[in-house]
Design a protein around this motif. Structure first.
Motif, PDB file in Angstrom:
ATOM      1  N   LEU A 163       0.809  -1.212   0.000  1.00  0.00           N
ATOM      2  CA  LEU A 163       0.000   0.000   0.000  1.00  0.00           C
ATOM      3  C   LEU A 163       0.845   1.267   0.000  1.00  0.00           C
ATOM      4  CD1 LEU A 163      -2.839  -1.001   2.491  1.00  0.00           C
ATOM      5  CD2 LEU A 163      -2.863  -1.056   0.001  1.00  0.00           C
ATOM      6  N   SER A 164       2.071   1.178   0.494  1.00  0.00           N
ATOM      7  CA  SER A 164       2.897   2.380   0.555  1.00  0.00           C
ATOM      8  C   SER A 164       3.140   2.949  -0.843  1.00  0.00           C
ATOM      9  CB  SER A 164       4.231   2.079   1.243  1.00  0.00           C
ATOM     10  OG  SER A 164       4.933   1.062   0.551  1.00  0.00           O
ATOM     11  N   GLY A 165       3.316   2.061  -1.832  1.00  0.00           N
ATOM     12  CA  GLY A 165       3.511   2.529  -3.198  1.00  0.00           C
ATOM     13  C   GLY A 165       2.265   3.192  -3.748  1.00  0.00           C
ATOM     14  N   ALA A 166       1.108   2.648  -3.426  1.00  0.00           N
ATOM     15  CA  ALA A 166      -0.151   3.234  -3.881  1.00  0.00           C
ATOM     16  C   ALA A 166      -0.340   4.626  -3.290  1.00  0.00           C
ATOM     17  CB  ALA A 166      -1.317   2.332  -3.493  1.00  0.00           C
ATOM     18  N   VAL A 167      -0.006   4.777  -2.027  1.00  0.00           N
ATOM     19  CA  VAL A 167      -0.138   6.076  -1.368  1.00  0.00           C
ATOM     20  C   VAL A 167       0.825   7.087  -1.978  1.00  0.00           C
ATOM     21  CG1 VAL A 167       0.175   7.311   0.815  1.00  0.00           C
ATOM     22  CG2 VAL A 167      -0.997   5.097   0.792  1.00  0.00           C
ATOM     23  N   SER A 168       2.069   6.688  -2.165  1.00  0.00           N
ATOM     24  CA  SER A 168       3.066   7.592  -2.743  1.00  0.00           C
ATOM     25  C   SER A 168       2.693   8.006  -4.158  1.00  0.00           C
ATOM     26  CB  SER A 168       4.447   6.936  -2.747  1.00  0.00           C
ATOM     27  OG  SER A 168       4.926   6.761  -1.420  1.00  0.00           O
ATOM     28  N   ASN A 169       2.220   7.056  -4.947  1.00  0.00           N
ATOM     29  CA  ASN A 169       1.803   7.382  -6.310  1.00  0.00           C
ATOM     30  C   ASN A 169       0.682   8.411  -6.314  1.00  0.00           C
ATOM     31  OD1 ASN A 169       3.628   5.593  -7.379  1.00  0.00           O
ATOM     32  ND2 ASN A 169       2.139   3.955  -7.722  1.00  0.00           N
ATOM     33  N   ALA A 170      -0.280   8.229  -5.428  1.00  0.00           N
ATOM     34  CA  ALA A 170      -1.414   9.162  -5.362  1.00  0.00           C
ATOM     35  C   ALA A 170      -0.939  10.570  -5.031  1.00  0.00           C
ATOM     36  CB  ALA A 170      -2.418   8.682  -4.325  1.00  0.00           C
ATOM     37  N   ILE A 171      -0.010  10.669  -4.098  1.00  0.00           N
ATOM     38  CA  ILE A 171       0.501  11.984  -3.694  1.00  0.00           C
ATOM     39  C   ILE A 171       1.283  12.639  -4.825  1.00  0.00           C
ATOM     40  CG2 ILE A 171       2.093  13.161  -2.127  1.00  0.00           C
ATOM     41  CD1 ILE A 171       1.353  10.989  -0.033  1.00  0.00           C
ATOM     42  N   GLU A 172       2.206  11.881  -5.411  1.00  0.00           N
ATOM     43  CA  GLU A 172       3.121  12.445  -6.395  1.00  0.00           C
ATOM     44  C   GLU A 172       2.466  12.691  -7.753  1.00  0.00           C
ATOM     45  OE1 GLU A 172       6.242   9.583  -6.386  1.00  0.00           O
ATOM     46  OE2 GLU A 172       6.708   9.922  -4.266  1.00  0.00           O
ATOM     47  N   GLN A 173       1.567  11.798  -8.158  1.00  0.00           N
ATOM     48  CA  GLN A 173       0.993  11.887  -9.495  1.00  0.00           C
ATOM     49  C   GLN A 173      -0.282  12.713  -9.556  1.00  0.00           C
ATOM     50  OE1 GLN A 173       0.480   7.878 -11.021  1.00  0.00           O
ATOM     51  NE2 GLN A 173       2.518   7.259 -10.341  1.00  0.00           N
ATOM     52  N   VAL A 174      -0.985  12.805  -8.437  1.00  0.00           N
ATOM     53  CA  VAL A 174      -2.300  13.453  -8.467  1.00  0.00           C
ATOM     54  C   VAL A 174      -2.408  14.607  -7.474  1.00  0.00           C
ATOM     55  CG1 VAL A 174      -4.787  13.090  -8.205  1.00  0.00           C
ATOM     56  CG2 VAL A 174      -3.373  11.300  -9.217  1.00  0.00           C
ATOM     57  N   ILE A 175      -2.225  14.342  -6.205  1.00  0.00           N
ATOM     58  CA  ILE A 175      -2.571  15.327  -5.181  1.00  0.00           C
ATOM     59  C   ILE A 175      -1.693  16.570  -5.251  1.00  0.00           C
ATOM     60  CG2 ILE A 175      -2.840  15.745  -2.716  1.00  0.00           C
ATOM     61  CD1 ILE A 175      -3.485  12.759  -2.395  1.00  0.00           C
ATOM     62  N   ILE A 176      -0.380  16.410  -5.222  1.00  0.00           N
ATOM     63  CA  ILE A 176       0.509  17.569  -5.260  1.00  0.00           C
ATOM     64  C   ILE A 176       0.341  18.350  -6.562  1.00  0.00           C
ATOM     65  CG2 ILE A 176       2.900  18.347  -5.262  1.00  0.00           C
ATOM     66  CD1 ILE A 176       1.881  17.502  -2.508  1.00  0.00           C
ATOM     67  N   PRO A 177       0.335  17.687  -7.741  1.00  0.00           N
ATOM     68  CA  PRO A 177       0.109  18.457  -8.979  1.00  0.00           C
ATOM     69  C   PRO A 177      -1.218  19.216  -8.983  1.00  0.00           C
ATOM     70  CG  PRO A 177       0.999  16.305  -9.508  1.00  0.00           C
ATOM     71  CD  PRO A 177       0.674  16.279  -8.041  1.00  0.00           C
ATOM     72  N   ASP A 178      -2.252  18.639  -8.390  1.00  0.00           N
ATOM     73  CA  ASP A 178      -3.545  19.320  -8.374  1.00  0.00           C
ATOM     74  C   ASP A 178      -3.518  20.535  -7.445  1.00  0.00           C
ATOM     75  OD1 ASP A 178      -4.554  17.596 -10.218  1.00  0.00           O
ATOM     76  OD2 ASP A 178      -5.850  16.490  -8.850  1.00  0.00           O
ATOM     77  N   VAL A 193      -4.739  31.095   0.778  1.00  0.00           N
ATOM     78  CA  VAL A 193      -5.109  29.814   1.376  1.00  0.00           C
ATOM     79  C   VAL A 193      -4.619  28.653   0.515  1.00  0.00           C
ATOM     80  CG1 VAL A 193      -7.046  28.336   2.059  1.00  0.00           C
ATOM     81  CG2 VAL A 193      -7.093  30.770   2.612  1.00  0.00           C
ATOM     82  N   SER A 194      -4.666  28.815  -0.796  1.00  0.00           N
ATOM     83  CA  SER A 194      -4.185  27.760  -1.700  1.00  0.00           C
ATOM     84  C   SER A 194      -2.705  27.489  -1.470  1.00  0.00           C
ATOM     85  CB  SER A 194      -4.426  28.168  -3.154  1.00  0.00           C
ATOM     86  OG  SER A 194      -5.795  28.351  -3.413  1.00  0.00           O
ATOM     87  N   ARG A 195      -1.922  28.552  -1.293  1.00  0.00           N
ATOM     88  CA  ARG A 195      -0.494  28.375  -1.012  1.00  0.00           C
ATOM     89  C   ARG A 195      -0.277  27.703   0.344  1.00  0.00           C
ATOM     90  NH1 ARG A 195       1.964  34.216  -1.945  1.00  0.00           N
ATOM     91  NH2 ARG A 195      -0.050  34.767  -1.031  1.00  0.00           N
ATOM     92  N   GLN A 196      -1.099  28.068   1.308  1.00  0.00           N
ATOM     93  CA  GLN A 196      -0.989  27.421   2.622  1.00  0.00           C
ATOM     94  C   GLN A 196      -1.252  25.924   2.517  1.00  0.00           C
ATOM     95  OE1 GLN A 196      -3.384  29.342   5.661  1.00  0.00           O
ATOM     96  NE2 GLN A 196      -2.953  31.363   4.814  1.00  0.00           N
ATOM     97  N   LEU A 197      -2.235  25.569   1.713  1.00  0.00           N
ATOM     98  CA  LEU A 197      -2.564  24.152   1.551  1.00  0.00           C
ATOM     99  C   LEU A 197      -1.426  23.394   0.872  1.00  0.00           C
ATOM    100  CD1 LEU A 197      -6.288  24.522   0.469  1.00  0.00           C
ATOM    101  CD2 LEU A 197      -5.468  23.417   2.550  1.00  0.00           C
ATOM    102  N   LEU A 198      -0.880  23.959  -0.192  1.00  0.00           N
ATOM    103  CA  LEU A 198       0.234  23.303  -0.869  1.00  0.00           C
ATOM    104  C   LEU A 198       1.429  23.175   0.057  1.00  0.00           C
ATOM    105  CD1 LEU A 198       1.525  22.108  -3.406  1.00  0.00           C
ATOM    106  CD2 LEU A 198       2.108  24.444  -4.121  1.00  0.00           C
ATOM    107  N   ASN A 199       1.726  24.230   0.809  1.00  0.00           N
ATOM    108  CA  ASN A 199       2.836  24.165   1.760  1.00  0.00           C
ATOM    109  C   ASN A 199       2.583  23.114   2.833  1.00  0.00           C
ATOM    110  OD1 ASN A 199       4.180  26.208   0.415  1.00  0.00           O
ATOM    111  ND2 ASN A 199       3.403  27.837   1.737  1.00  0.00           N
ATOM    112  N   GLY A 200       1.310  22.984   3.225  1.00  0.00           N
ATOM    113  CA  GLY A 200       0.966  21.982   4.235  1.00  0.00           C
ATOM    114  C   GLY A 200       1.187  20.561   3.754  1.00  0.00           C
ATOM    115  N   TRP A 201       1.077  20.366   2.458  1.00  0.00           N
ATOM    116  CA  TRP A 201       1.364  19.047   1.885  1.00  0.00           C
ATOM    117  C   TRP A 201       2.857  18.846   1.667  1.00  0.00           C
ATOM    118  CZ3 TRP A 201      -1.388  14.672   0.687  1.00  0.00           C
ATOM    119  CH2 TRP A 201      -2.758  14.725   0.948  1.00  0.00           C
ATOM    120  N   ASN A 202       3.552  19.897   1.253  1.00  0.00           N
ATOM    121  CA  ASN A 202       4.953  19.757   0.870  1.00  0.00           C
ATOM    122  C   ASN A 202       5.951  19.924   2.004  1.00  0.00           C
ATOM    123  OD1 ASN A 202       4.805  19.114  -1.862  1.00  0.00           O
ATOM    124  ND2 ASN A 202       4.631  21.251  -2.496  1.00  0.00           N
ATOM    125  N   ALA A 203       5.513  20.449   3.131  1.00  0.00           N
ATOM    126  CA  ALA A 203       6.437  20.707   4.235  1.00  0.00           C
ATOM    127  C   ALA A 203       7.171  19.438   4.660  1.00  0.00           C
ATOM    128  CB  ALA A 203       5.681  21.303   5.420  1.00  0.00           C
TER     129      ALA A 203
END
Length: 366
Positions: free
Chosen positions: A31-46, A185-195
């Motif tokens: 599952l760790s690969g599935a989670v990482s893929n979701a973050i890197e391929q979808v969530i962060i780019p969005d 707020v959008s920048r805060q959200l992205l920073n909250g994911w990338n921190a």
């Protein structure tokens, strides 16, 4: 209403998620690969897209307010559309940084069945409240007057054309400040994911000392929960309420973004976000052959729902005309069926195959 008041959506779609009583061994379900893929391929780019589109909206609003005319108003309105699409793509992620400081509600105060937010925005316009044209003071106000629904009304609502004529400089400055607040707020959200210690790092690195996720199963559960609650919110809180039980008893104005003509586009973006997230999990790679067939059914059901929404949207650019027509009403009502099917497949078949379980949800009924 104070900014600490969250809309009822956060209450209604609460989920109880826990480990399945007989989970699959952790080392057999990657599952760790599935989670990482979701973050890197979808969530962060969005989230990056949300920041980019909100910055573009700020620039368009600034140009409009500096030199108002019909062309610049059109450009500002056009900039609103990709912003709504970008937000709709991250709408499922109501956890982590979106939960802190009411950030989700600051972007999207909805549903607002009593129209309190609209009345507050109209009150600011009537009073020409100078604290609404300064970002910091605006962000101290109700969440209902500083997000996407507020910006939509300012750009598309009653008397919005006065901006182009230069007759309402205050409304333009309020809209510009709202766009700036959304960008912030959008920048805060992205920073909250990338921190370094942000939500992405915690999802990727579950451990006993991780304050949120101890195992990959718990991290995957968070994403599964996000998908499920978005589908239920779309099918039940958006479409079911708007459609009623017949075209002549429908309430299309309850749909978010109806004024801008983006109501169905936003729903399609919701579904597309869900589809891309599930695709990033690469379920066929982590499921056995029998369950892989269920994963294929997930893809089919989501495409069926999107196709129905697309057909309805093609009927008329006016969402009120769509919902009140028999064909449009039928297409949208039908789209809810495959959405609910996906919820069931994820909650039962896929969750069980991954050693997870999704518990009671207030939207599930008795």
């Amino acid at each position: 209403m104070k900014s600490t008041n969250a809309p009822i959506l956060a209450i209604v779609i609460g989920l109880s998620v826990g480990l399945h009583p007989d989970p699959a061994p952790a080392d057999t379900v990657p599952l760790s690969g599935a989670v990482s893929n979701a973050i890197e391929q979808v969530i962060i780019p969005d989230y990056e897209a949300l920041v980019a589109t909100s910055e573009t909206a700020v620039k368009a609003m600034s140009a409009l307010c500096e030199e108002p005319d019909s062309e610049r108003l059109t450009r500002a309105r056009e900039a609103f559309a990709p912003l709504v699409m970008a937000f709709s793509a991250v709408e499922p992620y109501r956890f982590g940084p979106a939960r802190a400081k009411n950030r989700f509600e600051r972007l999207f105060f909805w549903p607002d069945s009593r129209g309190r937010g609209l009345r507050q925005v109209q009150g600011i316009l009537a009073d020409k409240d100078d604290t609404a044209i300064d970002r910091e003071s605006l962000q101290q106000k109700s969440v209902a007057v500083q997000g996407l629904p507020a910006l939509e009304y300012l750009l598309f609502g009653t008397d919005s054309g006065a901006i182009a004529r230069g007759d309402d400089a205050f409304r333009c400055r309020y809209a510009q400040t709202t766009a700036e607040a959304i960008w912030d707020v959008s920048r805060q959200l992205l920073n909250g994911w990338n921190a370094e210690d942000g939500i992405a790092a915690r999802l990727r690195n579950p451990a006993d000392d991780n304050p949120v996720y101890r195992t990959s199963e718990e991290a995957m559960q968070e994403l599964l929960k996000a998908v499920r609650q978005q589908l239920q919110a779309t099918a039940e809180l958006k479409l079911e309420v708007a459609l009623g039980d017949a075209p002549d008893r429908s309430k299309p104005k309850t749909l978010p973004f109806w004024r801008s003509g983006l109501a169905l586009n936003a729903i399609d973006a919701n579904l597309d976000a869900v589809a891309r997230l599930i695709d990033a999990w690469d379920l066929p790679a982590i499921l056995d052959e029998e369950t892989t067939l269920i994963a294929q059914q997930l893809d089919y059901e989501l495409k069926t729902a999107q196709d129905a929404v697309t057909r309805a949207d093609a009927i008329d650019p006016d969402i009120q005309a769509v919902v009140k027509s028999q064909e449009g009403h039928s297409q949208l009502a039908y789209s809810r069926i495959p959405m609910k099917s996906v919820v069931t497949l994820l909650s039962e078949d896929i969750a069980h195959a991954l050693g997870l379980t999704v518990g009671f949800n207030a939207l599930d009924g008795d």
